[in-house]
Write a protein that holds these residues in place. Structure first.
Motif, PDB file in Angstrom:
ATOM      1  N   ALA A  13      10.655   4.793  -8.531  1.00 35.78           N
ATOM      2  CA  ALA A  13      10.331   3.852  -9.615  1.00 35.78           C
ATOM      3  C   ALA A  13       9.606   2.621  -9.083  1.00 35.78           C
ATOM      4  O   ALA A  13       8.638   2.150  -9.668  1.00 35.78           O
ATOM      5  CB  ALA A  13      11.606   3.438 -10.340  1.00 35.78           C
ATOM      6  N   SER A  14      10.071   2.103  -7.962  1.00 38.39           N
ATOM      7  CA  SER A  14       9.486   0.899  -7.362  1.00 38.39           C
ATOM      8  C   SER A  14       9.985   0.844  -5.921  1.00 38.39           C
ATOM      9  O   SER A  14      11.193   0.777  -5.701  1.00 38.39           O
ATOM     10  CB  SER A  14       9.948  -0.335  -8.139  1.00 38.39           C
ATOM     11  OG  SER A  14       9.294  -1.480  -7.655  1.00 38.39           O
ATOM     12  N   ALA A  15       9.064   0.903  -4.960  1.00 37.82           N
ATOM     13  CA  ALA A  15       9.509   1.129  -3.576  1.00 37.82           C
ATOM     14  C   ALA A  15      10.449   0.030  -3.080  1.00 37.82           C
ATOM     15  O   ALA A  15      11.421   0.316  -2.380  1.00 37.82           O
ATOM     16  CB  ALA A  15       8.303   1.282  -2.652  1.00 37.82           C
ATOM     17  N   SER A  16      10.184  -1.225  -3.463  1.00 39.91           N
ATOM     18  CA  SER A  16      11.065  -2.281  -2.975  1.00 39.91           C
ATOM     19  C   SER A  16      12.480  -2.135  -3.553  1.00 39.91           C
ATOM     20  O   SER A  16      13.444  -2.616  -2.952  1.00 39.91           O
ATOM     21  CB  SER A  16      10.493  -3.659  -3.314  1.00 39.91           C
ATOM     22  OG  SER A  16      10.275  -3.768  -4.707  1.00 39.91           O
ATOM     23  N   ALA A  17      12.621  -1.462  -4.689  1.00 36.91           N
ATOM     24  CA  ALA A  17      13.944  -1.254  -5.295  1.00 36.91           C
ATOM     25  C   ALA A  17      14.827  -0.359  -4.423  1.00 36.91           C
ATOM     26  O   ALA A  17      16.059  -0.475  -4.454  1.00 36.91           O
ATOM     27  CB  ALA A  17      13.807  -0.651  -6.687  1.00 36.91           C
ATOM     28  N   ALA A  18      14.208   0.514  -3.637  1.00 41.59           N
ATOM     29  CA  ALA A  18      14.980   1.377  -2.735  1.00 41.59           C
ATOM     30  C   ALA A  18      15.848   0.532  -1.803  1.00 41.59           C
ATOM     31  O   ALA A  18      16.972   0.909  -1.460  1.00 41.59           O
ATOM     32  CB  ALA A  18      14.032   2.255  -1.919  1.00 41.59           C
ATOM     33  N   ARG A  19      15.311  -0.652  -1.407  1.00 40.92           N
ATOM     34  CA  ARG A  19      16.031  -1.505  -0.459  1.00 40.92           C
ATOM     35  C   ARG A  19      17.178  -2.257  -1.136  1.00 40.92           C
ATOM     36  O   ARG A  19      18.177  -2.569  -0.489  1.00 40.92           O
ATOM     37  CB  ARG A  19      15.046  -2.489   0.194  1.00 40.92           C
ATOM     38  CG  ARG A  19      13.893  -1.794   0.937  1.00 40.92           C
ATOM     39  CD  ARG A  19      13.008  -2.800   1.690  1.00 40.92           C
ATOM     40  NE  ARG A  19      12.564  -3.869   0.844  1.00 40.92           N
ATOM     41  CZ  ARG A  19      11.295  -4.224   0.635  1.00 40.92           C
ATOM     42  NH1 ARG A  19      10.311  -3.588   1.254  1.00 40.92           N
ATOM     43  NH2 ARG A  19      11.010  -5.224  -0.157  1.00 40.92           N
ATOM     44  N   SER A  20      17.050  -2.586  -2.428  1.00 43.29           N
ATOM     45  CA  SER A  20      18.103  -3.363  -3.108  1.00 43.29           C
ATOM     46  C   SER A  20      19.337  -2.533  -3.432  1.00 43.29           C
ATOM     47  O   SER A  20      20.333  -3.079  -3.895  1.00 43.29           O
ATOM     48  CB  SER A  20      17.556  -4.006  -4.401  1.00 43.29           C
ATOM     49  OG  SER A  20      16.922  -5.231  -4.118  1.00 43.29           O
ATOM     50  N   GLY A  73       0.842  -1.200   0.000  1.00 45.60           N
ATOM     51  CA  GLY A  73       0.000   0.000   0.000  1.00 45.60           C
ATOM     52  C   GLY A  73       0.871   1.242   0.000  1.00 45.60           C
ATOM     53  O   GLY A  73       2.006   1.225   0.496  1.00 45.60           O
ATOM     54  N   LYS A  74       0.334   2.310  -0.603  1.00 46.16           N
ATOM     55  CA  LYS A  74       1.096   3.561  -0.725  1.00 46.16           C
ATOM     56  C   LYS A  74       0.384   4.675   0.018  1.00 46.16           C
ATOM     57  O   LYS A  74      -0.843   4.726   0.035  1.00 46.16           O
ATOM     58  CB  LYS A  74       1.215   3.951  -2.205  1.00 46.16           C
ATOM     59  CG  LYS A  74       1.977   2.932  -3.037  1.00 46.16           C
ATOM     60  CD  LYS A  74       1.812   3.221  -4.521  1.00 46.16           C
ATOM     61  CE  LYS A  74       2.132   2.033  -5.397  1.00 46.16           C
ATOM     62  NZ  LYS A  74       3.516   1.647  -5.471  1.00 46.16           N
ATOM     63  N   ARG A  75       1.186   5.574   0.580  1.00 42.94           N
ATOM     64  CA  ARG A  75       0.621   6.792   1.163  1.00 42.94           C
ATOM     65  C   ARG A  75       0.125   7.694   0.038  1.00 42.94           C
ATOM     66  O   ARG A  75       0.594   7.598  -1.094  1.00 42.94           O
ATOM     67  CB  ARG A  75       1.678   7.532   1.974  1.00 42.94           C
ATOM     68  CG  ARG A  75       2.000   6.874   3.306  1.00 42.94           C
ATOM     69  CD  ARG A  75       2.972   7.723   4.082  1.00 42.94           C
ATOM     70  NE  ARG A  75       2.522   9.088   4.205  1.00 42.94           N
ATOM     71  CZ  ARG A  75       3.330  10.148   4.334  1.00 42.94           C
ATOM     72  NH1 ARG A  75       4.631   9.994   4.366  1.00 42.94           N
ATOM     73  NH2 ARG A  75       2.840  11.356   4.446  1.00 42.94           N
ATOM     74  N   GLU A 118       7.672   2.628 -20.012  1.00 42.78           N
ATOM     75  CA  GLU A 118       7.290   3.924 -19.412  1.00 42.78           C
ATOM     76  C   GLU A 118       7.947   4.099 -18.039  1.00 42.78           C
ATOM     77  O   GLU A 118       8.391   5.193 -17.679  1.00 42.78           O
ATOM     78  CB  GLU A 118       5.764   4.018 -19.250  1.00 42.78           C
ATOM     79  CG  GLU A 118       5.041   4.293 -20.559  1.00 42.78           C
ATOM     80  CD  GLU A 118       3.556   3.968 -20.467  1.00 42.78           C
ATOM     81  OE1 GLU A 118       3.013   3.947 -19.341  1.00 42.78           O
ATOM     82  OE2 GLU A 118       2.952   3.720 -21.530  1.00 42.78           O
ATOM     83  N   ARG A 119       8.016   3.001 -17.260  1.00 42.50           N
ATOM     84  CA  ARG A 119       8.627   3.108 -15.924  1.00 42.50           C
ATOM     85  C   ARG A 119      10.132   3.359 -16.028  1.00 42.50           C
ATOM     86  O   ARG A 119      10.710   4.099 -15.233  1.00 42.50           O
ATOM     87  CB  ARG A 119       8.335   1.847 -15.103  1.00 42.50           C
ATOM     88  CG  ARG A 119       6.856   1.719 -14.768  1.00 42.50           C
ATOM     89  CD  ARG A 119       6.568   0.461 -13.989  1.00 42.50           C
ATOM     90  NE  ARG A 119       6.924   0.579 -12.569  1.00 42.50           N
ATOM     91  CZ  ARG A 119       6.761  -0.404 -11.682  1.00 42.50           C
ATOM     92  NH1 ARG A 119       6.283  -1.571 -12.053  1.00 42.50           N
ATOM     93  NH2 ARG A 119       7.103  -0.218 -10.420  1.00 42.50           N
ATOM     94  N   VAL A 120      10.763   2.716 -17.011  1.00 46.19           N
ATOM     95  CA  VAL A 120      12.198   2.942 -17.238  1.00 46.19           C
ATOM     96  C   VAL A 120      12.425   4.401 -17.640  1.00 46.19           C
ATOM     97  O   VAL A 120      13.309   5.092 -17.110  1.00 46.19           O
ATOM     98  CB  VAL A 120      12.730   1.964 -18.313  1.00 46.19           C
ATOM     99  CG1 VAL A 120      14.091   2.391 -18.826  1.00 46.19           C
ATOM    100  CG2 VAL A 120      12.793   0.544 -17.747  1.00 46.19           C
TER     101      VAL A 120
HETATM  102  C1  2P0 Z   1       7.700  -5.934  -0.236  1.00 43.07           C
HETATM  103  N1  2P0 Z   1       6.227  -6.295  -2.165  1.00 43.07           N
HETATM  104  O1  2P0 Z   1       7.813  -5.261   0.821  1.00 43.07           O
HETATM  105  C2  2P0 Z   1       6.299  -6.185  -0.751  1.00 43.07           C
HETATM  106  C3  2P0 Z   1       5.751  -7.466  -0.215  1.00 43.07           C
HETATM  107  C4  2P0 Z   1       5.559  -7.482  -2.583  1.00 43.07           C
HETATM  108  C5  2P0 Z   1       5.020  -8.086  -1.357  1.00 43.07           C
HETATM  109  O2  2P0 Z   1       7.244  -4.362  -2.533  1.00 43.07           O
HETATM  110  O3  2P0 Z   1       4.393  -0.254  -6.891  1.00 43.07           O
HETATM  111  O4  2P0 Z   1       7.187  -3.872  -6.914  1.00 43.07           O
HETATM  112  O5  2P0 Z   1       6.694  -0.722  -7.755  1.00 43.07           O
HETATM  113  O6  2P0 Z   1       6.373   0.309  -5.484  1.00 43.07           O
HETATM  114  O7  2P0 Z   1       7.963  -2.495  -4.943  1.00 43.07           O
HETATM  115  C6  2P0 Z   1       6.356  -5.346  -4.401  1.00 43.07           C
HETATM  116  O8  2P0 Z   1       5.977  -4.064  -4.763  1.00 43.07           O
HETATM  117  O9  2P0 Z   1       5.716  -2.065  -5.948  1.00 43.07           O
HETATM  118  C7  2P0 Z   1       6.629  -5.294  -2.975  1.00 43.07           C
HETATM  119  P1  2P0 Z   1       5.818  -0.593  -6.548  1.00 43.07           P
HETATM  120  P2  2P0 Z   1       6.855  -3.111  -5.691  1.00 43.07           P
HETATM  121  O10 2P0 Z   1       8.681  -6.409  -0.837  1.00 43.07           O
END
Ligand code: 2P0
Length: 324
Positions: A139-146, A21-23, A72-74
């Protein structure tokens, strides 16, 4: 012609405390805090070449030129970096995963982390890892962690960046990945979490409950307490999926195999092996265990999976032409 290139690699991460979920603020900010492990053994490799002769960005994923939403996301991420670098040059992006794409193995996390790192280098920008993590998050919130290796946290504050919690050598933990299909998932995480936010009657409860679980996960990681971590990680995964299952129409990422794998992990625990599952936005099951139990766990999961991989905490996104 003038071309500037760079190649980066990044690994997916597995959330132990889930973002879902997003704020309602600009820039793709999570509604729930998350804690993850960046995994070794799974890799995205991305090359970016800015070329003044290109008329538009080109995105080649797994050998196929890809248009529509992925392109588009790229382009959106590249536009942000082009604005920093004050250039209009378009780029050719070539990305390959050595694991199934868009199937719940976090390919967007490693993909956008590698892209952010490679594009920044190719443009000659000097962004520190925190700034790079913000670019990746948009771009993708989970990418911030990688962007970071080891154990990593991501909060919910405006313009959040991920922060390292502990290095990859902090804990000899193993994550046994049991992939149950090579197919793409039926609904993207972005679409699924928006549907959950707007239609699941459990969404508010999920958002209210998640910070406490994330705290528990963080403390368990710092204390290297597998039982405490496993109990909290399973709760986070099950509550996230319960919330998504209750959306309208319900989001069902699991297959029968997913449930069989959950049962198998629970039976391993009855046999005295400390093994705990987590499941992301897909049908695959990832099992946390001690290094000494990893082969036993993998043998038990193998008959139910199309592929099993024993992974461990790994490194963050890195440019290939930098000394590591
Ligand atoms: C996570 N997931 O914390 C959660 C758990 C999947 C299940 O983050 O919209 O691809 O690009 O920010 O990062 C998958 O969502 O979504 C995700 P966007 P993202 O890993």
């Amino acid at each position: 012609m003038s071309a500037r290139s760079s190649t980066s690699v990044a690994s997916p991460n597995i959330a132990l405390a889930k973002y879902w979920g997003k704020r309602g603020v600009p820039g793709n900010v999570p509604a729930t805090p998350s804690v993850s492990i960046t995994l070794s053994g799974l890799t995205t490799r991305t090359s970016v070449t800015f070329d003044d002769d290109l008329e538009h960005d080109v995105f080649v994923l797994g050998g196929n030129e890809t248009k529509g939403t992925p392109l588009e996301r790229v382009t959106k991420l590249l536009d942000e970096l082009r604005a920093h670098a004050e250039t209009r040059a378009r780029a050719r992006v070539v990305s390959d995963n050595d694991f199934p794409t868009a199937s719940g193995l976090a390919s967007s996390a490693s993909g956008f982390a590698a892209l952010a790192r490679a594009a920044t280098k190719a443009l000659g920008l000097s962004l520190d890892d925190v700034a790079l993590s913000r670019v990746a998050r948009r771009a993708s919130a989970s990418a911030a962690r990688s962007i970071f290796g080891g154990f990593v946290g991501l909060g919910t504050e405006d313009d959040a960046a991920a922060m390292p919690l502990a290095s990859s050598s902090h804990w000899e933990l193993r994550v046994v990945v049991a992939a149950v299909t090579t197919s793409a998932k039926p609904i993207s995480s972005t679409t699924a979490m928006e549907r959950t936010r707007t239609s699941s009657p459990y969404y508010e409860a999920w958002v209210a409950d998640a910070p406490e679980l994330a705290r528990e996960v963080r403390e368990a990681v710092l204390a290297r307490d597998l039982e405490r971590l496993g109990v909290a990680a399973e709760a986070s995964a099950l509550r996230m999926h319960a919330c998504a299952l209750a959306a309208g129409p319900g989001i069902v990422y699991w297959t029968g195999r997913t449930l069989e794998l959950i049962e198998t992990v629970r039976s391993l625990r009855k046999e005295g092996i400390a093994a705990y599952f987590t499941i992301d936005a897909g049908p695959h099951v990832k099992v946390l265990c001690d290094a000494r139990d990893a082969e036993t766990v993998e043998l038990k999961l193998r008959p139910l999976a199309v592929r099993t991989i024993i992974t461990r905490p790994g490194e963050g996104a890195r440019t290939m032409d930098e000394p590591s």
